[in-house]
Design a protein around this motif. Sequence first.
Motif, PDB file in Angstrom:
ATOM      1  N   THR A   1       0.862  -1.153  -0.003  1.00 46.53           N
ATOM      2  CA  THR A   1      -0.182  -0.247   0.105  1.00 46.53           C
ATOM      3  C   THR A   1       0.760   1.147  -0.117  1.00 46.53           C
ATOM      4  OG1 THR A   1      -0.132   0.009   2.243  1.00 46.53           O
ATOM      5  CG2 THR A   1      -1.884  -1.144   1.095  1.00 46.53           C
TER       6      THR A   1
ATOM      7  N   HIS B   1       0.996   5.693   0.913  1.00 51.83           N
ATOM      8  CA  HIS B   1       0.497   6.857   1.603  1.00 51.83           C
ATOM      9  C   HIS B   1       1.282   8.010   1.431  1.00 51.83           C
ATOM     10  CE1 HIS B   1       2.478   5.508   5.198  1.00 51.83           C
ATOM     11  NE2 HIS B   1       2.567   6.833   5.631  1.00 51.83           N
TER      12      HIS B   1
ATOM     13  N   GLY C   1      -2.662  -3.262  -2.239  1.00 52.38           N
ATOM     14  CA  GLY C   1      -3.748  -3.211  -1.548  1.00 52.38           C
ATOM     15  C   GLY C   1      -4.934  -2.288  -1.874  1.00 52.38           C
ATOM     16  N   GLU C   2      -5.629  -1.908  -0.917  1.00 52.50           N
ATOM     17  CA  GLU C   2      -6.845  -0.969  -1.407  1.00 52.50           C
ATOM     18  C   GLU C   2      -6.294   0.213  -1.580  1.00 52.50           C
ATOM     19  OE1 GLU C   2     -10.833  -0.816   0.509  1.00 52.50           O
ATOM     20  OE2 GLU C   2     -10.667  -2.841   0.869  1.00 52.50           O
ATOM     21  N   GLN C   3      -5.390   0.793  -0.692  1.00 54.35           N
ATOM     22  CA  GLN C   3      -4.653   2.094  -0.789  1.00 54.35           C
ATOM     23  C   GLN C   3      -3.526   1.990  -1.941  1.00 54.35           C
ATOM     24  OE1 GLN C   3      -5.827   4.838   0.994  1.00 54.35           O
ATOM     25  NE2 GLN C   3      -4.371   6.174  -0.002  1.00 54.35           N
ATOM     26  N   LYS C   4      -4.032   2.154  -2.978  1.00 54.01           N
ATOM     27  CA  LYS C   4      -3.154   1.958  -4.357  1.00 54.01           C
ATOM     28  C   LYS C   4      -2.627   3.149  -4.838  1.00 54.01           C
ATOM     29  CE  LYS C   4      -6.545   1.425  -7.748  1.00 54.01           C
ATOM     30  NZ  LYS C   4      -7.043   0.369  -8.887  1.00 54.01           N
TER      31      LYS C   4
END
Length: 166
Positions: free
Chosen positions: A60, A62, A153-156
Amino acid sequence: MKNQKPAFIAIVFALAFALAPVTKATPHPDGGPTHPPPNEAANSAYSTSLPEGENLPVVTIHSAGNILRGKTGSFVLDMKPALMFGATFVKFSVSGTAAAGVDYAPLLSPAYIGQSGYGVISFATLPDPRAGASHQAYSVVVTLEPGLGYFIGEQKSALIWIKPAQ
């Protein structure tokens, strides 16, 4: 075989036993492969997908937060679970309203994730070539792309705004 040193042979055996759990090397009673060989038939039982129970790490991303022009920005990559031996290279693409080479130094894919399970994509912002024509913020978006050896992951994707220096 007569000229080989016993110490070398002992090291090779120790290394083989040390790597056996990592490579999941196990003896098979029948001595053969655990899946049928590939064939050209469309209904082949052979699959190139992962064996059952094999898990790949999930990556992921951020951002470390928005930045002022002239500063350095960072995107943080997180891989779960971290790899005990080795590292992973993760492919990514860059988009947004900021222009590479004008607003920030261009980013090169892939990014490196070490044994800790974390990686950083850092970039330096450049002085504004627009010479005060506009005092607006520009965005940089990094999006992770699929590759071998990991899942996304979802946070791509992550976003950083380059704000004008005050």
